[in-house]
Design a protein around this motif. Sequence first.
Motif, PDB file in Angstrom:
ATOM      1  N   PHE A 166       0.842  -1.194   0.000  1.00 31.23           N
ATOM      2  CA  PHE A 166       0.000   0.000   0.000  1.00 31.23           C
ATOM      3  C   PHE A 166       0.874   1.240   0.000  1.00 31.23           C
ATOM      4  N   GLU A 167       0.365   2.301  -0.601  1.00 28.30           N
ATOM      5  CA  GLU A 167       1.151   3.524  -0.750  1.00 28.30           C
ATOM      6  C   GLU A 167       1.203   4.339   0.527  1.00 28.30           C
ATOM      7  N   GLY A 168       0.412   4.010   1.516  1.00 25.84           N
ATOM      8  CA  GLY A 168       0.427   4.752   2.772  1.00 25.84           C
ATOM      9  C   GLY A 168      -0.710   4.289   3.670  1.00 25.84           C
ATOM     10  N   PRO A 169      -0.792   4.834   4.865  1.00 24.72           N
ATOM     11  CA  PRO A 169      -1.838   4.432   5.812  1.00 24.72           C
ATOM     12  C   PRO A 169      -3.240   4.655   5.271  1.00 24.72           C
ATOM     13  N   LEU A 170      -3.475   5.791   4.613  1.00 20.69           N
ATOM     14  CA  LEU A 170      -4.804   6.059   4.075  1.00 20.69           C
ATOM     15  C   LEU A 170      -5.173   5.059   2.981  1.00 20.69           C
ATOM     16  N   ASP A 171      -4.182   4.638   2.203  1.00 22.33           N
ATOM     17  CA  ASP A 171      -4.431   3.645   1.160  1.00 22.33           C
ATOM     18  C   ASP A 171      -4.865   2.321   1.775  1.00 22.33           C
ATOM     19  N   LEU A 172      -4.224   1.941   2.876  1.00 23.47           N
ATOM     20  CA  LEU A 172      -4.599   0.712   3.573  1.00 23.47           C
ATOM     21  C   LEU A 172      -6.001   0.822   4.163  1.00 23.47           C
ATOM     22  N   LEU A 173      -6.301   1.948   4.796  1.00 25.59           N
ATOM     23  CA  LEU A 173      -7.638   2.138   5.376  1.00 25.59           C
ATOM     24  C   LEU A 173      -8.712   2.086   4.297  1.00 25.59           C
ATOM     25  N   LEU A 174      -8.452   2.747   3.175  1.00 27.73           N
ATOM     26  CA  LEU A 174      -9.430   2.744   2.084  1.00 27.73           C
ATOM     27  C   LEU A 174      -9.631   1.335   1.549  1.00 27.73           C
ATOM     28  N   HIS A 175      -8.559   0.549   1.501  1.00 28.07           N
ATOM     29  CA  HIS A 175      -8.664  -0.844   1.063  1.00 28.07           C
ATOM     30  C   HIS A 175      -9.539  -1.650   2.020  1.00 28.07           C
ATOM     31  N   LEU A 176      -9.353  -1.476   3.321  1.00 25.19           N
ATOM     32  CA  LEU A 176     -10.165  -2.209   4.303  1.00 25.19           C
ATOM     33  C   LEU A 176     -11.628  -1.818   4.212  1.00 25.19           C
ATOM     34  N   ILE A 177     -11.908  -0.533   3.985  1.00 25.46           N
ATOM     35  CA  ILE A 177     -13.297  -0.067   3.887  1.00 25.46           C
ATOM     36  C   ILE A 177     -13.968  -0.646   2.654  1.00 25.46           C
ATOM     37  N   GLU A 178     -13.252  -0.641   1.514  1.00 29.40           N
ATOM     38  CA  GLU A 178     -13.843  -1.178   0.287  1.00 29.40           C
ATOM     39  C   GLU A 178     -13.956  -2.695   0.352  1.00 29.40           C
ATOM     40  N   LYS A 179     -12.985  -3.336   0.986  1.00 27.15           N
ATOM     41  CA  LYS A 179     -13.011  -4.802   1.096  1.00 27.15           C
ATOM     42  C   LYS A 179     -14.201  -5.268   1.923  1.00 27.15           C
ATOM     43  N   ASN A 180     -14.491  -4.573   3.016  1.00 32.54           N
ATOM     44  CA  ASN A 180     -15.603  -4.945   3.895  1.00 32.54           C
ATOM     45  C   ASN A 180     -16.917  -4.265   3.528  1.00 32.54           C
ATOM     46  N   LYS A 181     -16.911  -3.509   2.410  1.00 34.53           N
ATOM     47  CA  LYS A 181     -18.113  -2.816   1.938  1.00 34.53           C
ATOM     48  C   LYS A 181     -18.728  -1.958   3.047  1.00 34.53           C
ATOM     49  N   ILE A 182     -17.882  -1.114   3.621  1.00 35.60           N
ATOM     50  CA  ILE A 182     -18.281  -0.259   4.740  1.00 35.60           C
ATOM     51  C   ILE A 182     -18.652   1.118   4.209  1.00 35.60           C
ATOM     52  N   ASP A 183     -19.674   1.699   4.820  1.00 36.31           N
ATOM     53  CA  ASP A 183     -20.049   3.067   4.499  1.00 36.31           C
ATOM     54  C   ASP A 183     -18.978   3.997   5.056  1.00 36.31           C
ATOM     55  N   ILE A 184     -18.341   4.763   4.175  1.00 31.42           N
ATOM     56  CA  ILE A 184     -17.225   5.596   4.606  1.00 31.42           C
ATOM     57  C   ILE A 184     -17.649   6.678   5.594  1.00 31.42           C
ATOM     58  N   TYR A 185     -18.957   7.028   5.571  1.00 32.31           N
ATOM     59  CA  TYR A 185     -19.454   8.046   6.505  1.00 32.31           C
ATOM     60  C   TYR A 185     -19.841   7.440   7.866  1.00 32.31           C
ATOM     61  N   PHE A 239       2.649   4.284   9.326  1.00 32.38           N
ATOM     62  CA  PHE A 239       1.555   3.372   9.659  1.00 32.38           C
ATOM     63  C   PHE A 239       1.312   3.341  11.164  1.00 32.38           C
ATOM     64  N   MET A 240       2.376   3.470  11.959  1.00 32.69           N
ATOM     65  CA  MET A 240       2.214   3.452  13.413  1.00 32.69           C
ATOM     66  C   MET A 240       1.487   4.701  13.906  1.00 32.69           C
ATOM     67  N   VAL A 241       1.762   5.836  13.279  1.00 32.28           N
ATOM     68  CA  VAL A 241       1.043   7.064  13.647  1.00 32.28           C
ATOM     69  C   VAL A 241      -0.446   6.910  13.376  1.00 32.28           C
ATOM     70  N   MET A 242      -0.807   6.329  12.226  1.00 35.26           N
ATOM     71  CA  MET A 242      -2.219   6.117  11.929  1.00 35.26           C
ATOM     72  C   MET A 242      -2.833   5.108  12.891  1.00 35.26           C
ATOM     73  N   ALA A 243      -2.063   4.094  13.284  1.00 34.86           N
ATOM     74  CA  ALA A 243      -2.573   3.123  14.264  1.00 34.86           C
ATOM     75  C   ALA A 243      -2.894   3.812  15.579  1.00 34.86           C
ATOM     76  N   ALA A 244      -2.008   4.707  16.007  1.00 33.95           N
ATOM     77  CA  ALA A 244      -2.260   5.449  17.248  1.00 33.95           C
ATOM     78  C   ALA A 244      -3.494   6.330  17.103  1.00 33.95           C
ATOM     79  N   THR A 245      -3.685   6.912  15.926  1.00 36.83           N
ATOM     80  CA  THR A 245      -4.866   7.747  15.681  1.00 36.83           C
ATOM     81  C   THR A 245      -6.140   6.920  15.756  1.00 36.83           C
TER      82      THR A 245
END
Length: 264
Positions: free
Chosen positions: A10-29, A58-64
């Motif tokens: 993944f290109e960064g933490p946001l890319d990973l988060l977006l992948h998890l949201i799309e993979k689990n078909k989660i409403d981003i809102y 990635f660790m900073v995003m994990a803490a967030t």
Amino acid sequence: MAIPVKLPVFEGPLDLLLHLIEKNKIDIYDIPIAEVTDQYLDYIRQMDHEDMDVTSEFMVMAATLIDIKCRMLLPREVSEEGEEEDPREELVQQLLEYKKYKYMASELREYMEEAGNSVCRKQQLPESVLSYRPPVDVEELLDGMTLDRLHEIFRSVLRRQEDKIDPIRSRFGHIEKEEVSLPDKMTFVERFAVKERKFSFRRLLEGQRGKVQVIVTFLAVLELMKTGKIQISQKEIFGDILIESLEPEDTVVEPYVEEGKEGT
């Protein structure tokens, strides 16, 4: 024997988060922050920690995520308008912006790949088409231009010529005959226009040495406008009048002669 696990890059933490949201078909809102945080931490544990710069992001995003998860368990804070604040709001905005830029980057990448399949050939037009010049409409050339405006600029240039006169030397009484003809000025103005292509009407007049030169130059401009050699335009009221040549750059201007003097 350990089983090798191949993880997507993944290109960064946001890319990973977006992948998890799309993979689990989660409403981003309405992100289930606890579920997403657990999956995110699972990925962090399997990462290659050799590159500390990438790992730290990635660790900073994990803490967030953990911070947001804790705040979700507490009573909601109320804003000054009396509305409950969602701890996920800032993260959602970041994900939406990242998703937009990622989509745009993908579109540009496709355009770049398709551009390699396009080949442009050099323009080839017949000589008759290249040499064609549309007929000159004098009324169109003078559209928006008034004699009052031309007269105003003419008087302004004359005043500047008067300001250049030396008050001491002008009293010496030396008189010179200034010979200037309209055909000569027409030749000069047309050659100047062909060379410069586009220039200020004021600049043309200010280059003359005296009142007679200015007057004859002014008449030469009017004659060349009538014959369609040049056109004038004005972008705004009281702005400079621009003169533009309507002839090709390689035009050879033949000298004008006075009537009755042809062949002399």
